[in-house]
Design an enzyme around this catalytic site. Structure first.
Site, PDB file in Angstrom:
ATOM      1  N   HIS A  40      45.085-110.317   5.134  1.00  0.00           N
ATOM      2  CA  HIS A  40      44.068-111.338   4.881  1.00  0.00           C
ATOM      3  C   HIS A  40      42.999-111.235   5.956  1.00  0.00           C
ATOM      4  O   HIS A  40      43.250-110.694   7.024  1.00  0.00           O
ATOM      5  CB  HIS A  40      44.691-112.739   4.889  1.00  0.00           C
ATOM      6  CG  HIS A  40      45.387-113.068   6.166  1.00  0.00           C
ATOM      7  ND1 HIS A  40      46.735-112.789   6.370  1.00  0.00           N
ATOM      8  CD2 HIS A  40      44.929-113.602   7.326  1.00  0.00           C
ATOM      9  CE1 HIS A  40      47.060-113.157   7.603  1.00  0.00           C
ATOM     10  NE2 HIS A  40      45.980-113.642   8.211  1.00  0.00           N
ATOM     11  N   HIS A 127      38.600-108.647  10.420  1.00  0.00           N
ATOM     12  CA  HIS A 127      39.441-107.457  10.318  1.00  0.00           C
ATOM     13  C   HIS A 127      40.671-107.752   9.465  1.00  0.00           C
ATOM     14  O   HIS A 127      41.017-108.917   9.241  1.00  0.00           O
ATOM     15  CB  HIS A 127      39.896-106.998  11.705  1.00  0.00           C
ATOM     16  CG  HIS A 127      40.773-108.004  12.392  1.00  0.00           C
ATOM     17  ND1 HIS A 127      40.272-109.124  13.028  1.00  0.00           N
ATOM     18  CD2 HIS A 127      42.124-108.077  12.512  1.00  0.00           C
ATOM     19  CE1 HIS A 127      41.274-109.842  13.513  1.00  0.00           C
ATOM     20  NE2 HIS A 127      42.413-109.221  13.214  1.00  0.00           N
TER      21      HIS A 127
END
Length: 195
Positions: A40, A127
């Protein structure tokens, strides 16, 4: 409930990152390679939120999501934390409309300030965490083996409120999902609960 707000990568993005990291586990098998279902892109970490606060929090966060138009990202290359010295985390980077992403993250962070989210003074570095190293180590050789990394489009159309449940097989559970831009497009449904 331990909560955070995030973007979940669609299946084709997951496939692209998996394909790009495929040589990694064979080359460095002793890293903790994260499971794709756990991937995620965190927008804001909320920490522990009392159950009774969830409805008001969901209303506020959903309204923020509705104010932001959909946008497009890309998964793009590899990076590490920390950026110098031994590394504890290998991640896939994010490109594309990072200004829209940063604006969404900042507005969600501001809206959730009443929950007292910890650690929000750090710079926002979007990220997807793909591996962890305990203890930290030099990952230069691994990054060389992995090459340039994934580069794949990621259309962002919704935001999720996710409950973190450490120690469980289904570690992350989506509590709410909101469509981006629903306030400006009456044809878009604002929220669905997956609780």
């Amino acid at each position: 409930m331990r909560l955070f707000v995030a973007l979940s990568p669609p299946a084709d993005v997951v496939d692209a990152v998996l394909a790009a990291r495929a040589p990694g586990p064979r080359h460095t098998s002793d890293l903790r390679w994260t499971h794709p279902s756990d991937w995620h892109l965190t927008l804001v970490f909320l920490g522990e939120v009392p159950d009774g606060s969830l409805p008001a929090l969901a209303d506020v966060l959903g309204a923020v999501a509705g104010d932001h138009a959909p946008f497009d990202l890309t998964v793009d290359g590899w990076g590490v934390f920390p950026r110098s010295g031994p590394s504890a985390v290998l991640w896939s980077g994010i490109g594309g409309d990072t200004e829209a992403l940063a604006s969404l993250a900042a507005d969600l962070r501001a809206a959730a300030v009443f929950t007292g989210p910890p650690g929000q003074d750090r710079p926002y570095v979007p990220h997807l965490t793909v591996a962890r190293s305990r203890p930290p180590r030099d990952l230069t050789d691994l990054r060389s083996v992995l090459g340039r990394g994934p580069r794949h489009p990621w259309p962002v159309r919704e935001v999720r409120l996710i409950e973190s449940r450490p120690g469980r097989e289904d570690r992350y559970r989506t509590a709410r999902t909101w469509a981006l831009g629903w306030k400006t497009d009456p044809g878009i449904s604002p929220e669905r609960s997956t609780a």
